[in-house]
Write an enzyme that holds these catalytic residues in place. Structure first.
Site, PDB file in Angstrom:
ATOM      1  N   THR A 190      -5.984   4.376   5.085  1.00 30.18           N
ATOM      2  CA  THR A 190      -6.428   5.181   5.231  1.00 30.18           C
ATOM      3  C   THR A 190      -6.030   6.926   6.152  1.00 30.18           C
ATOM      4  O   THR A 190      -6.278   7.235   6.576  1.00 30.18           O
ATOM      5  CB  THR A 190      -7.800   4.376   6.782  1.00 30.18           C
ATOM      6  OG1 THR A 190      -6.580   3.847   7.230  1.00 30.18           O
ATOM      7  CG2 THR A 190      -8.268   3.840   6.379  1.00 30.18           C
ATOM      8  N   LYS A 191      -5.043   6.835   5.972  1.00 29.28           N
ATOM      9  CA  LYS A 191      -3.909   7.955   6.736  1.00 29.28           C
ATOM     10  C   LYS A 191      -4.305   8.980   5.108  1.00 29.28           C
ATOM     11  O   LYS A 191      -4.475   9.116   4.123  1.00 29.28           O
ATOM     12  CB  LYS A 191      -2.895   7.548   6.726  1.00 29.28           C
ATOM     13  CG  LYS A 191      -2.320   5.891   7.575  1.00 29.28           C
ATOM     14  CD  LYS A 191      -3.265   6.782   8.634  1.00 29.28           C
ATOM     15  CE  LYS A 191      -2.403   5.709   9.885  1.00 29.28           C
ATOM     16  NZ  LYS A 191      -3.647   4.434   9.822  1.00 29.28           N
ATOM     17  N   ASN A 192      -3.703   9.994   5.758  1.00 32.77           N
ATOM     18  CA  ASN A 192      -3.520  11.458   4.896  1.00 32.77           C
ATOM     19  C   ASN A 192      -2.324  10.967   3.686  1.00 32.77           C
ATOM     20  O   ASN A 192      -3.209  11.213   2.313  1.00 32.77           O
ATOM     21  CB  ASN A 192      -2.745  12.225   5.613  1.00 32.77           C
ATOM     22  CG  ASN A 192      -3.510  13.026   6.684  1.00 32.77           C
ATOM     23  OD1 ASN A 192      -4.069  12.394   7.151  1.00 32.77           O
ATOM     24  ND2 ASN A 192      -3.390  13.956   7.259  1.00 32.77           N
TER      25      ASN A 192
END
Length: 383
Positions: A190-192
């Site tokens: 879910t992170k960049n």
């Protein structure tokens, strides 16, 4: 006619090189950790952001647990952190016997209220753990000044903060995660920047660098042995298997190679949301993300803050009815089933308000401009 195509909350982005580097790892015969791709990622991160030393981990949770070991948390030690955060921030220190002292959020932002920290410090306080919520910087000058004054450690929970910067009171721009004694990052899907599951510990205080490597390698001096610094390796400290396999590191390397492109698109998406909702939000008393003057924006997330839980739930329901998945975020940890009886009884009004009123909108690299327009249209029709 309603658009039936679902817009997910998150969709992991693949650059196209992940499978190539995974194949290279497999064919090399080196699958366990601390190989070629681990070193490439760590060197890239140190050189890009000025961390003292980087060690990849299997998760941000592991990085936080390493930090708790490194500062030698003992039963009864107190650690100050925000209530509005993920459970891993607290668990890492509770596992070592610490008492968590929760701080409230700011009125204008879900991050911890820096002005509330000093009154929470006691003779038992050992560390402050600022969480850079949505990748947005906490006021690190205030926090580091308190740490210096009271001889405390600062561990930045930078899970959401890759490639973002703090502008200090002298005007210098410093990467988040490079300021505290230690910092933990996440590469969750879910992170960049992602590796499925994965994380990193940044070690900025030189006193911890050698021991961090030992803890990372199950409490052994194995890394020193392979560098030829000792003639044999053995068990020299406590530790665990915190380092990731080369498969995780090779996947991450493909992401890091494309960091600028990923960040550019995420910023475009964030700006489209802001521009499309700014006037409507102002007219309807809906909160938009706040970027303080001392922080840059890595576009980790875009959120809205509604007036109450009923309004929030109504908007989520309307979005879902239109096949758009939006989610609320953290529930205040001081009210959790596990910790509510251990909390000191203080009301944390702002943290609870964000728990009730904040909604995260879809945010991922491949989100199309037309989809953003559709999301904005549905939101505007909800109120």
């Amino acid at each position: 006619m309603k658009d039936k195509k679902e817009i997910p909350f998150n969709k992991p982005y693949l650059t196209g090189k992940e499978v190539h580097y995974l194949y290279d790892s497999v064919s090399s015969g080196k699958l366990s950790g601390n190989g070629k791709y681990t070193k490439k990622c760590q060197n890239f991160l140190v050189n890009s952001y000025g961390f003292g030393k980087c060690l990849l981990t299997t998760s941000c949770t592991d990085a936080l647990e390493m930090a708790a070991l490194l500062i030698d948390i003992q039963p009864g030690d107190e650690v100050i952190m925000p209530s509005y955060t993920f459970v891993s921030t607290a668990n890492a220190f509770i596992l070592r016997g610490a008492k968590i002292v929760f701080a409230d959020s700011r009125k204008d932002h879900p991050g911890m209220d820096e002005a509330s920290i000093e009154k929470l410090i006691t003779a038992k306080t050992k560390a402050i753990v600022p969480v850079h919520y949505a990748g947005v910087a906490c006021d690190m000058d205030v926090i580091m000044d308190l740490a210096d004054q009271y001889n405390l450690f600062v561990i930045e929970d930078a899970a959401q903060a890759i490639d973002n910067y703090y502008i200090d009171r002298t005007g210098n721009k410093r990467a988040l995660g490079s300021i505290g004694h230690l910092a933990a990052f996440s590469f969750h899907e879910t992170k960049n920047i992602i590796s499925g599951e994965g994380g990193m510990l940044a070690i900025n205080d030189a006193q911890f660098q050698e021991r961090a490597e030992i803890i990372w390698e199950k409490g052994t001096n194995r890394s020193s042995f392979f560098r030829g610094e000792v003639d044999k390796y053995g068990w020299v400290d406590i530790g665990s298997s915190f380092l990731p396999s080369e498969l995780i590191s090779s996947f991450l390397w493909a992401q890091l190679e494309n960091l600028k492109e990923i960040q550019q698109r995420r910023t475009e998406i964030w700006n489209l949301y802001f521009q499309g909702l700014e006037t409507w939000a102002h007219d309807n008393n809906i909160g938009l993300p706040v970027i303080p003057s001392y922080s840059t924006n890595n576009a980790h997330m875009f959120y809205l803050v509604f007036e109450n839980i009923e309004q929030r739930d109504s908007v989520i329901k309307k979005l879902k009815k239109n096949n758009i998945l939006a989610v609320f975020h953290y529930l205040s940890l001081h009210k959790s089933e596990f910790y509510k009886d251990k909390h000191d009884g203080r009301e944390l009004i702002e943290s609870d308000s964000f728990s009730d009123c904040l909604v995260r909108l879809p945010m991922f690299f491949e989100l199309e401009d037309s989809q953003i327009e559709r999301i904005i249209k549905v939101i505007k029709s909800s109120i």
